[in-house]
Design an enzyme around this catalytic site. Structure first.
Site, mmCIF file in Angstrom:
data_model
loop_
_atom_site.group_PDB
_atom_site.id
_atom_site.type_symbol
_atom_site.label_atom_id
_atom_site.label_comp_id
_atom_site.label_asym_id
_atom_site.label_seq_id
_atom_site.Cartn_x
_atom_site.Cartn_y
_atom_site.Cartn_z
ATOM 1 N N GLU A 118 0.822 -1.206 0.000
ATOM 2 C CA GLU A 118 0.000 0.000 0.000
ATOM 3 C C GLU A 118 0.860 1.262 0.000
ATOM 4 O O GLU A 118 0.521 2.254 -0.654
ATOM 5 C CB GLU A 118 -0.934 -0.011 1.216
ATOM 6 C CG GLU A 118 -2.087 -0.994 1.097
ATOM 7 C CD GLU A 118 -1.662 -2.443 1.246
ATOM 8 O OE1 GLU A 118 -2.358 -3.330 0.705
ATOM 9 O OE2 GLU A 118 -0.625 -2.677 1.900
ATOM 10 N N HIS A 176 -10.992 -6.257 8.003
ATOM 11 C CA HIS A 176 -11.705 -5.953 6.762
ATOM 12 C C HIS A 176 -12.957 -5.107 7.006
ATOM 13 O O HIS A 176 -13.841 -5.058 6.152
ATOM 14 C CB HIS A 176 -12.131 -7.249 6.050
ATOM 15 C CG HIS A 176 -10.996 -8.112 5.624
ATOM 16 N ND1 HIS A 176 -10.347 -8.947 6.505
ATOM 17 C CD2 HIS A 176 -10.387 -8.269 4.428
ATOM 18 C CE1 HIS A 176 -9.392 -9.601 5.860
ATOM 19 N NE2 HIS A 176 -9.401 -9.206 4.602
#
Length: 355
Positions: free
Chosen positions: A77, A146
């Protein structure tokens, strides 16, 4: 006051007829439209190419625009956003996807130290016109890795805009506006309503998303101005400030409770449409804030402070906040974690006690 309906929607002359879309389809359409209009728009991220994204938001884009404009990245990321910042400084308009908002933390240094400050550090010579898309919030039993709602972190970063849509129509219009903006934007997508709205049972997931109609969305170009809230339900007795999934939750609860509440979908947290909020609270004299993120240092705290500062002498009851809990995100208990009818109902009793 800027109750935003037609005034904040700026369709172009080439806008096409509308069709039914869910939020995923609307987001895909926004990227498709912008890639067709502007060759500098680039889509990148983990699995966004051939696979079309874990939620299929980028499906078909690589086959249409090629592997140089829609490409997969390594699972890094920090690298994804670092590359995007460089692309933006070079003159491109990258739209990187972070597969889940929970994964965005390794990229914070690039977002905070580079993207947010580039315009200022270069005295306007360079900008970072990047739009970071990411699904956020609960709704899929994804647990602690998540399902987080980290929007409050990004509203604290000067130089970054934070956008959260609640409908397919808004998702497309706001995403197009974000892509065209010359500053970095965090575009959080509430995955609980990716495939359609929920039914009236807000304490558990619906089993038949496909039975619920999606929204009418123009197939061509249009955009919704960033920084403009929308009054989705006019009312006189109470102002409810919400965004994302909680817009639908609040609407359902207020209808069932029969409260004459004015529900305001913020749509963008930064920039914030404080004028619409202020006008509504001064009219109703009461304010409730509902969001899915944890309570402490959540964006609701900032909203509460702003309302207190601007509307103190108009308030007829303390401001109520209904939020997620200050705990790690529960995997098996996420439907208890969500603000729902029970907790919103308790807050309603408090705030409307002497009405």
């Amino acid at each position: 006051m800027s109750e935003t309906t037609e005034s904040s929607v700026m369709p172009a002359a080439d806008a096409e007829p509308s069709t039914r879309m869910n939020m995923i389809q609307a987001i895909n359409s926004a990227m498709d439209v912008m890639m067709g209009r502007d060759p500098d728009v680039i889509v990148m991220g983990e699995d966004v190419g051939y696979f079309g994204g874990v939620f299929r938001a980028t499906a078909g884009l690589q086959s249409k625009y090629g592997k140089t404009r829609v490409f997969d990245t390594p699972i890094s990321e920090c690298g994804i956003i670092g590359v995007a910042v460089g692309m933006g400084a070079y003159g491109l308009r990258p739209v990187p996807e972070i597969q889940f908002a929970d994964y965005i933390y390794p990229a914070l240094d690039q977002l905070v130290s580079e993207a947010a400050r580039l315009r200022y550090r270069s005295a306007g010579e360079f900008t970072a016109p990047i739009t970071v898309r990411s699904p956020f919030g609960g709704g899929i039993f994804g647990g602690q890795t998540h399902s987080q709602s980290p929007e409050g972190i990004f509203t604290h970063i000067s130089g970054v805009k934070t956008v959260i849509p609640s409908t397919p129509y808004d998702a497309k219009g706001l995403l197009i506006a974000a892509i065209e903006d010359n500053d970095p934007t965090i575009f959080f997508e509430p995955k609980r309503i990716y495939n359609g709205p929920f039914d009236g049972h807000w304490d558990k997931p619906t089993q038949n998303w496909s039975q619920h109609p999606a929204g009418e969305v123009p197939t061509g170009y249009y955009k919704i101005e960033l920084g403009k809230a929308k009054v989705v339900r006019p009312g006189e007795a109470l102002t409810v400030l919400v965004y994302g999934t909680m817009v639908h939750v609040a609407l359902a609860v207020m209808e069932e409770a029969g409260v004459d509440a004015e529900v305001i979908d913020l749509r963008t947290l930064v920039p914030l449409d404080i004028e619409t909020i202020e006008a509504s609270v001064k009219k109703t004299g009461r304010c409730m804030i509902v969001h899915e993120a944890t309570r402490t240092s959540g964006f609701g705290a900032e909203l509460s402070a702003l309302v207190q500062e601007r509307c103190f002498y108009h308030l007829e009851a303390p401001i109520e906040r209904v939020t997620g809990f200050d705990t790690p995100y529960p995997h098996s208990l996420e439907w208890a974690y969500f603000p729902g009818p029970v907790r919103i109902g308790e807050a309603l009793k408090k705030i409307m006690k002497d009405a």
